[in-house]
Design a protein around this motif. Structure first.
Motif: not given
Length: 236
Positions: A81, A90, A94
Motif C-alpha cells: 500500500s 490510489v 487503498t
C-alpha cells in the motif's frame, strides 16, 4: 520501474505564451518495481490458509496458529500500500491498505481469543463487504483486480453472516469462496510478474479505458491534467 514527475512552472512574459507542460516536466526514475504481484500473492496465500481452516482441512483447535501465520499478510500488504501510494496508484494503494487492516484485525482477535470476537469480526466483515463493493465500482478498468473484488464481496459477506449467526454452512461457503479468491489472486500476481519480465502483456490482465491508455500513450497524454493530481495541486 515507476516514473515520478517533477514540474517546473515558468511563464515567458515576453512571448506571452502559455507554458508547455511536456517541455517543463522532468521525469525522475524511482528505483521501485510494481508492488502489486507481492500484494496479490499475499492475498492468495493468506486466503488459502484461512479457507483451509473454514473448510475443516485444518483442525479448529489450531485457529491461533492460523491467525499468527497470516499476520505476515498485514505486513506485506501494508508495504504494498505504501509503495502503491508512492507510485500514484490510489486504487491499488487503498485496496491493499484495506486488506492489510482487515488481516490485522482478524489475526489479533483470533489469536487472542477475545470475548465476542466472532460477532465483532462478523460486523467487521460486513462493513468490509461495503468497502470491497465500492472499490469494485471504481476498479473496472483493471479487469483482473475487478474480478478479484467481485469474488471478495460475497466472500466477506458470507464471512460476516457466519460470524453474526454462527451457521456452519456459511463458514464452509466462505472457505470455498476464499479458495476461489486465492486462485484468482495467484493468477493476477503471476500475470503481472510475466508482464514485468517480458515488457508486454503475456497473460490476460484486461486493462481498459484510461488504465490501458496509461500503458500505451505517449508523454503528452500522461501529463494531461497533471496540475490537478494529488502531489502536484496545492491541497489534497
Amino acid at each position: 520501474m515507476t516514473t515520478g514527475t517533477e514540474t517546473v512552472v515558468r511563464t515567458d512574459q515576453r512571448a506571452g505564451t502559455e507554458p508547455d507542460p511536456p517541455g517543463m516536466t522532468r521525469i525522475t526514475l524511482r528505483p521501485i518495481a510494481s508492488p502489486m504481484p507481492l500484494g496479490f500473492f499475499a492475498v492468495a496465500i493468506s486466503s488459502a490458509v484461512t479457507s483451509s481452516l473454514q473448510l475443516g482441512l485444518i483442525d479448529g483447535a489450531h485457529r491461533q496458529a492460523v491467525a499468527l501465520t497470516v499476520f505476515s499478510a498485514f505486513v506485506l500488504q501494508l508495504l504494498v500500500s505504501v509503495l502503491a501510494f508512492g507510485a500514484r496508484d490510489v486504487i491499488a494503494a487503498t485496496l491493499m491498505g484495506g486488506f492489510a487492516g482487515a488481516w490485522l484485525a482478524n489475526g489479533l482477535v483470533t489469536a487472542t481469543g477475545a470475548p465476542g470476537g466472532a460477532q465483532v469480526l462478523g460486523v467487521l466483515n460486513l462493513v468490509f463487504t461495503v468497502f470491497a463493493a465500492l472499490m469494485a465500482s471504481v476498479a473496472r478498468p483493471k479487469k483482473v483486480l475487478w474480478l478479484l473484488l467481485l469474488i471478495a464481496v460475497p466472500r466477506y459477506f458470507t464471512a460476516g453472516l457466519h460470524g453474526v449467526s454462527g451457521a456452519a454452512w456459511l463458514g464452509h461457503l466462505t472457505g470455498a469462496l476464499g479458495m476461489l479468491l486465492a486462485a484468482v489472486a495467484m493468477y493476477a500476481a503471476y500475470a503481472l510478474m510475466l508482464e514485468e519480465l517480458r515488457g508486454r502483456e503475456a497473460l490476460w490482465i484486461g486493462r481498459s479505458g484510461p488504465v490501458r491508455d496509461a500503458m500505451h500513450e505517449g508523454l503528452a497524454g500522461q501529463l494531461d491534467r497533471l496540475e490537478h493530481q494529488a502531489g502536484v495541486r496545492r491541497t489534497l
